[in-house]
Design a protein around this motif. Structure first.
Motif, PDB file in Angstrom:
ATOM      1  N   ASP A   1       0.852  -1.188   0.000  1.00 25.62           N
ATOM      2  CA  ASP A   1       0.000   0.000   0.000  1.00 25.62           C
ATOM      3  C   ASP A   1       0.891   1.242   0.000  1.00 25.62           C
ATOM      4  O   ASP A   1       1.624   1.481   0.969  1.00 25.62           O
ATOM      5  N   PRO A   2       0.891   2.065  -1.053  1.00 25.68           N
ATOM      6  CA  PRO A   2       1.762   3.252  -1.111  1.00 25.68           C
ATOM      7  C   PRO A   2       1.559   4.203   0.063  1.00 25.68           C
ATOM      8  O   PRO A   2       2.517   4.764   0.594  1.00 25.68           O
ATOM      9  N   LEU A   3       0.314   4.381   0.483  1.00 29.69           N
ATOM     10  CA  LEU A   3       0.050   5.308   1.590  1.00 29.69           C
ATOM     11  C   LEU A   3       0.640   4.782   2.897  1.00 29.69           C
ATOM     12  O   LEU A   3       1.188   5.535   3.707  1.00 29.69           O
ATOM     13  N   THR A   4       0.532   3.463   3.085  1.00 32.44           N
ATOM     14  CA  THR A   4       1.102   2.865   4.297  1.00 32.44           C
ATOM     15  C   THR A   4       2.616   3.002   4.303  1.00 32.44           C
ATOM     16  O   THR A   4       3.226   3.327   5.328  1.00 32.44           O
ATOM     17  N   THR A   5       3.231   2.764   3.132  1.00 32.44           N
ATOM     18  CA  THR A   5       4.691   2.897   3.020  1.00 32.44           C
ATOM     19  C   THR A   5       5.126   4.328   3.301  1.00 32.44           C
ATOM     20  O   THR A   5       6.086   4.564   4.044  1.00 32.44           O
ATOM     21  N   LEU A   6       4.422   5.280   2.703  1.00 31.51           N
ATOM     22  CA  LEU A   6       4.760   6.695   2.920  1.00 31.51           C
ATOM     23  C   LEU A   6       4.603   7.069   4.386  1.00 31.51           C
ATOM     24  O   LEU A   6       5.440   7.770   4.965  1.00 31.51           O
ATOM     25  N   GLY A   7       3.524   6.590   4.985  1.00 32.58           N
ATOM     26  CA  GLY A   7       3.305   6.886   6.397  1.00 32.58           C
ATOM     27  C   GLY A   7       4.402   6.323   7.278  1.00 32.58           C
ATOM     28  O   GLY A   7       4.837   6.955   8.244  1.00 32.58           O
ATOM     29  N   THR A   8       4.866   5.114   6.930  1.00 40.14           N
ATOM     30  CA  THR A   8       5.949   4.484   7.697  1.00 40.14           C
ATOM     31  C   THR A   8       7.236   5.318   7.588  1.00 40.14           C
ATOM     32  O   THR A   8       7.927   5.560   8.581  1.00 40.14           O
ATOM     33  N   LEU A   9       7.549   5.736   6.354  1.00 42.54           N
ATOM     34  CA  LEU A   9       8.756   6.548   6.147  1.00 42.54           C
ATOM     35  C   LEU A   9       8.673   7.872   6.906  1.00 42.54           C
ATOM     36  O   LEU A   9       9.656   8.314   7.517  1.00 42.54           O
ATOM     37  N   VAL A  10       7.528   8.520   6.871  1.00 41.81           N
ATOM     38  CA  VAL A  10       7.343   9.787   7.591  1.00 41.81           C
ATOM     39  C   VAL A  10       7.503   9.567   9.088  1.00 41.81           C
ATOM     40  O   VAL A  10       8.128  10.366   9.793  1.00 41.81           O
ATOM     41  N   ALA A  11       6.938   8.469   9.588  1.00 42.50           N
ATOM     42  CA  ALA A  11       7.042   8.182  11.017  1.00 42.50           C
ATOM     43  C   ALA A  11       8.492   7.935  11.432  1.00 42.50           C
ATOM     44  O   ALA A  11       8.951   8.421  12.478  1.00 42.50           O
ATOM     45  N   LEU A  12       9.222   7.183  10.609  1.00 45.45           N
ATOM     46  CA  LEU A  12      10.631   6.912  10.911  1.00 45.45           C
ATOM     47  C   LEU A  12      11.460   8.198  10.890  1.00 45.45           C
ATOM     48  O   LEU A  12      12.280   8.433  11.778  1.00 45.45           O
ATOM     49  N   LEU A  13      11.225   9.034   9.867  1.00 43.73           N
ATOM     50  CA  LEU A  13      11.964  10.292   9.761  1.00 43.73           C
ATOM     51  C   LEU A  13      11.626  11.216  10.928  1.00 43.73           C
ATOM     52  O   LEU A  13      12.517  11.840  11.509  1.00 43.73           O
ATOM     53  N   SER A  14      10.355  11.282  11.278  1.00 38.52           N
ATOM     54  CA  SER A  14       9.936  12.132  12.397  1.00 38.52           C
ATOM     55  C   SER A  14      10.562  11.664  13.707  1.00 38.52           C
ATOM     56  O   SER A  14      11.008  12.474  14.526  1.00 38.52           O
ATOM     57  N   SER A  15      10.599  10.352  13.891  1.00 37.70           N
ATOM     58  CA  SER A  15      11.200   9.803  15.109  1.00 37.70           C
ATOM     59  C   SER A  15      12.686  10.130  15.185  1.00 37.70           C
ATOM     60  O   SER A  15      13.204  10.489  16.243  1.00 37.70           O
ATOM     61  N   TYR A  16      13.357  10.004  14.036  1.00 41.48           N
ATOM     62  CA  TYR A  16      14.791  10.306  13.998  1.00 41.48           C
ATOM     63  C   TYR A  16      15.043  11.783  14.316  1.00 41.48           C
ATOM     64  O   TYR A  16      15.929  12.118  15.129  1.00 41.48           O
ATOM     65  N   LEU A  17      14.254  12.669  13.689  1.00 41.29           N
ATOM     66  CA  LEU A  17      14.434  14.104  13.933  1.00 41.29           C
ATOM     67  C   LEU A  17      14.132  14.461  15.386  1.00 41.29           C
ATOM     68  O   LEU A  17      14.833  15.273  15.995  1.00 41.29           O
ATOM     69  N   LEU A  18      13.080  13.849  15.935  1.00 40.66           N
ATOM     70  CA  LEU A  18      12.735  14.111  17.334  1.00 40.66           C
ATOM     71  C   LEU A  18      13.864  13.670  18.259  1.00 40.66           C
ATOM     72  O   LEU A  18      14.189  14.352  19.243  1.00 40.66           O
ATOM     73  N   TYR A  19      14.473  12.544  17.917  1.00 31.57           N
ATOM     74  CA  TYR A  19      15.603  12.068  18.710  1.00 31.57           C
ATOM     75  C   TYR A  19      16.777  13.052  18.623  1.00 31.57           C
ATOM     76  O   TYR A  19      17.380  13.420  19.641  1.00 31.57           O
ATOM     77  N   LYS A  20      17.086  13.482  17.385  1.00 33.15           N
ATOM     78  CA  LYS A  20      18.250  14.353  17.171  1.00 33.15           C
ATOM     79  C   LYS A  20      18.078  15.730  17.792  1.00 33.15           C
ATOM     80  O   LYS A  20      19.027  16.283  18.358  1.00 33.15           O
ATOM     81  N   VAL A  21      16.903  16.302  17.678  1.00 29.73           N
ATOM     82  CA  VAL A  21      16.739  17.696  18.104  1.00 29.73           C
ATOM     83  C   VAL A  21      16.170  17.835  19.517  1.00 29.73           C
ATOM     84  O   VAL A  21      16.196  18.935  20.085  1.00 29.73           O
ATOM     85  N   TYR A  22      15.657  16.723  20.080  1.00 26.01           N
ATOM     86  CA  TYR A  22      15.076  16.854  21.422  1.00 26.01           C
ATOM     87  C   TYR A  22      15.665  15.869  22.424  1.00 26.01           C
ATOM     88  O   TYR A  22      16.300  16.270  23.404  1.00 26.01           O
ATOM     89  N   PHE A  23      15.489  14.575  22.183  1.00 27.96           N
ATOM     90  CA  PHE A  23      15.909  13.594  23.187  1.00 27.96           C
ATOM     91  C   PHE A  23      17.428  13.558  23.371  1.00 27.96           C
ATOM     92  O   PHE A  23      17.922  13.569  24.502  1.00 27.96           O
ATOM     93  N   TYR A  24      18.171  13.517  22.261  1.00 29.46           N
ATOM     94  CA  TYR A  24      19.620  13.414  22.405  1.00 29.46           C
ATOM     95  C   TYR A  24      20.234  14.623  23.109  1.00 29.46           C
ATOM     96  O   TYR A  24      20.959  14.460  24.101  1.00 29.46           O
ATOM     97  N   PRO A  25      19.980  15.862  22.660  1.00 26.72           N
ATOM     98  CA  PRO A  25      20.628  16.994  23.339  1.00 26.72           C
ATOM     99  C   PRO A  25      20.171  17.203  24.777  1.00 26.72           C
ATOM    100  O   PRO A  25      20.948  17.661  25.617  1.00 26.72           O
ATOM    101  N   ASN A  26      18.939  16.847  25.084  1.00 30.94           N
ATOM    102  CA  ASN A  26      18.400  17.115  26.421  1.00 30.94           C
ATOM    103  C   ASN A  26      18.622  15.987  27.432  1.00 30.94           C
ATOM    104  O   ASN A  26      18.726  16.257  28.634  1.00 30.94           O
ATOM    105  N   PHE A  27      18.721  14.737  26.959  1.00 37.16           N
ATOM    106  CA  PHE A  27      18.742  13.631  27.908  1.00 37.16           C
ATOM    107  C   PHE A  27      19.905  12.647  27.733  1.00 37.16           C
ATOM    108  O   PHE A  27      20.156  11.829  28.611  1.00 37.16           O
ATOM    109  N   ILE A  28      20.612  12.712  26.618  1.00 42.50           N
ATOM    110  CA  ILE A  28      21.640  11.704  26.347  1.00 42.50           C
ATOM    111  C   ILE A  28      23.027  12.305  26.160  1.00 42.50           C
ATOM    112  O   ILE A  28      24.013  11.792  26.695  1.00 42.50           O
TER     113      ILE A  28
END
Length: 550
Positions: free
Chosen positions: A14-41
């Protein structure tokens, strides 16, 4: 094959499911880089620093950190505020919460710029942008390449050679002084109002042409000089936004906007001139070798000295520079050799215009000790360096407005500074603009221009002794030419060039602020006044064509 085909055909993507998965992975990575890593790790989180916010972020845009403070305020001002509040090692945030370290402790500065300087190279984006203008010469070379280039260049910048260049530098400086005097004499009421920036850039370009290459660019006499116009384009015209786009989006410089096309035309012009110069200098060196000329018959400019020394090395394995490395030195000499001095003298004349007593005092010292140029008294390196107030003014100007307000490095491996873990890839900053005005170092008058702070207190009157005088233990906070093995190799050249220009521009002319003219200090390759520096210029009383020589 049949089984595999059956399995593939049974899988429905399903193209929409694939796109959603990629967006979720990218969002998680960015959230880690800009929030969790600098503040907690990140281990950098233990270093004290300002809150992750800015008073200029009125719309509460996320993840901009302290970037707006640095973008909006004058260079060094936010850094100085953080140093005074949080100490000698400060953590602050750039865009996307990118963690940065600011050095303001003598041991930390020595660690990064002295003892371990080769473990802290310049950031790639700085090398990429500057390298297009100044090549990969001694200013940008790293590691063994830098050590080799520095070793080859040291003799050319030796004390004896710089002394021999004073009379060469004096030619364009004297020409500029005469040009300005004529402009004043032709002006209404004998007061000329003009922007001094462009003329000073042309004069210092002529100086580096003669002293650096034995070549007369004639930038002062030819307003349409190709090289002068190229550097004006590169140093004067870019806005802060364009600077940021070029630095952080590499492909941006290749987008055919008009300002990018002008920039590349300027770079090509400089490359063409430098290619011609290196070809001519190498041909001249070969001709001298064939003719058996001795040193006295050969060129005494920086490039001739460098080429002669390079030919004596023998082979590339022994440390000989390649033709490309020689060309890169030309690019570095051209840019750094004229830009820093022109902005230094620009700022000096501006500062002296608003401190008229200092201007009068340095002029009187020049006239008393050296006389006027028309008295045919030779101008020498030793005579200029023997003037205590002139020397103090130059030192104070470089403290007050350093040519380069901020510089940065990248940790090439994990490190430890003052007990704090510094991960590989951390960007580390040194801000001369901040260090030079620390009240904790220079006293309560640190933000005032006071040449007396560099002089012997015993030579000053009672009303001048309230200034905190500079002592050796304060020198860690005075780095106009940086420090350590990567300090500016041309500092002696730049200092004497500055003094020569000031002599020819101060003895018969005086400078005053231009009413209503405003400017900003803009961090480009150097710290420049934008849109230039306009001053009122007139003759010193008792000087001029009709004046009787002293």
């Amino acid at each position: 094959m049949a089984v595999a085909s059956t399995l593939l055909s049974s899988v429905q993507i399903d193209p929409l499911t694939t796109l959603g998965t990629l967006v979720a992975l990218l969002s998680s990575y960015l959230l880690y880089k800009v929030y969790f890593y600098p503040n907690f790790i990140s281990p950098l989180r233990h270093i004290p620093g300002p809150p992750n916010e800015s008073k200029y972020n009125k719309y509460h845009i996320p993840f901009v950190g302290n970037f707006l403070d640095i973008l909006i305020e004058e260079a060094g001002v936010p850094h100085r505020r953080w140093i005074e509040e949080y100490g000698g090692l400060v953590r602050y945030r750039g865009l996307f919460n990118n963690q940065r370290i600011l050095l303001a402790d003598p041991k930390a500065i020595q660690h990064v710029f002295g003892t371990h300087s080769y473990k802290y190279p310049k950031p790639n984006r700085v090398v990429r942008i500057l390298g297009q203008i100044i090549g990969r010469g001694v200013l940008l070379a790293e590691g063994d390449a830098h050590k080799k280039q520095r070793k080859m260049l040291n003799p050319a910048f030796g004390h004896k050679h710089i002394k021999d260049m004073v009379h060469i530098m004096a030619g364009p400086a004297a020409m500029l002084g005469k040009m300005w005097e004529e402009r004043v004499d032709q002006a209404e009421n004998k007061v000329a109002e003009f922007d001094i920036t462009t003329d000073l850039g042309r004069a210092t370009l002529d100086i580096i042409g003669l002293a650096g290459f034995g070549y007369d660019f004639q930038a002062l006499t030819n307003p349409n000089n190709e090289l002068s116009q190229a550097y004006c384009e590169l140093f004067n015209t870019s806005s802060n936004i364009i600077q940021l786009l070029r630095a952080f989006i590499p492909i941006y410089v290749h987008i055919p906007f008009e300002h990018n096309r002008r920039r590349w035309r300027a770079i090509h012009s400089i490359d063409r001139v430098s290619t011609r110069l290196i070809a001519e200098k190498l041909a001249q060196a070969l001709a001298n070798e064939k003719a058996g000329n001795d040193y006295e018959e050969e060129g005494k400019d920086l490039m001739s000295i460098l080429i002669r020394g390079n030919e004596q090395v023998g082979s590339l394995e022994d440390g000989k520079l390649t033709d490309q490395e020689l060309k890169d030195q030309i690019l570095t000499f051209l840019a750094a050799g004229h830009e820093t001095t022109s902005v230094t003298v620009t700022w000096m004349l501006h500062v002296l215009s608003i401190y008229p007593e200092a201007q009068k005092r340095v002029r009187n010292e020049l006239l008393t000790e050296l006389g006027r140029p028309d008295e045919n008294k030779p101008l020498t390196y030793d005579a200029l360096n023997a003037l205590p107030y002139l020397n103090a003014c130059v030192k104070e100007l470089l403290r007050f407005i350093p040519p380069v307000p901020t510089t940065s490095r990248i940790a090439s491996e994990d490190d430890n500074i003052l007990g704090y873990e510094i991960p590989k890839g951390t960007q580390v900053f040194l801000s001369p603009a901040a260090l030079h005005k620390l009240k904790s170092v220079y006293g309560e008058d640190a933000e005032e221009f006071k040449p007396e702070r560099w002089m012997d207190p015993a030579t000053l009157t009672d009303n001048q002794t309230t200034t905190k005088h500079v002592t050796p233990d304060m020198h860690w906070a005075y780095v106009p030419f940086l420090t350590g093995p990567r300090n500016c190799i041309g500092s002696k050249f730049a200092l004497i060039e500055t003094k020569i220009l000031l002599y020819y521009l101060l003895v018969d002319l005086e400078y005053h602020p231009s009413p209503g003219f405003t400017f900003k200090k803009a961090a480009r390759v150097t710290w420049r006044p934008m849109p230039g520096m306009k001053l009122l210029v007139k003759r010193v009383q008792g000087s001029g064509p009709a004046a009787v020589p002293r």
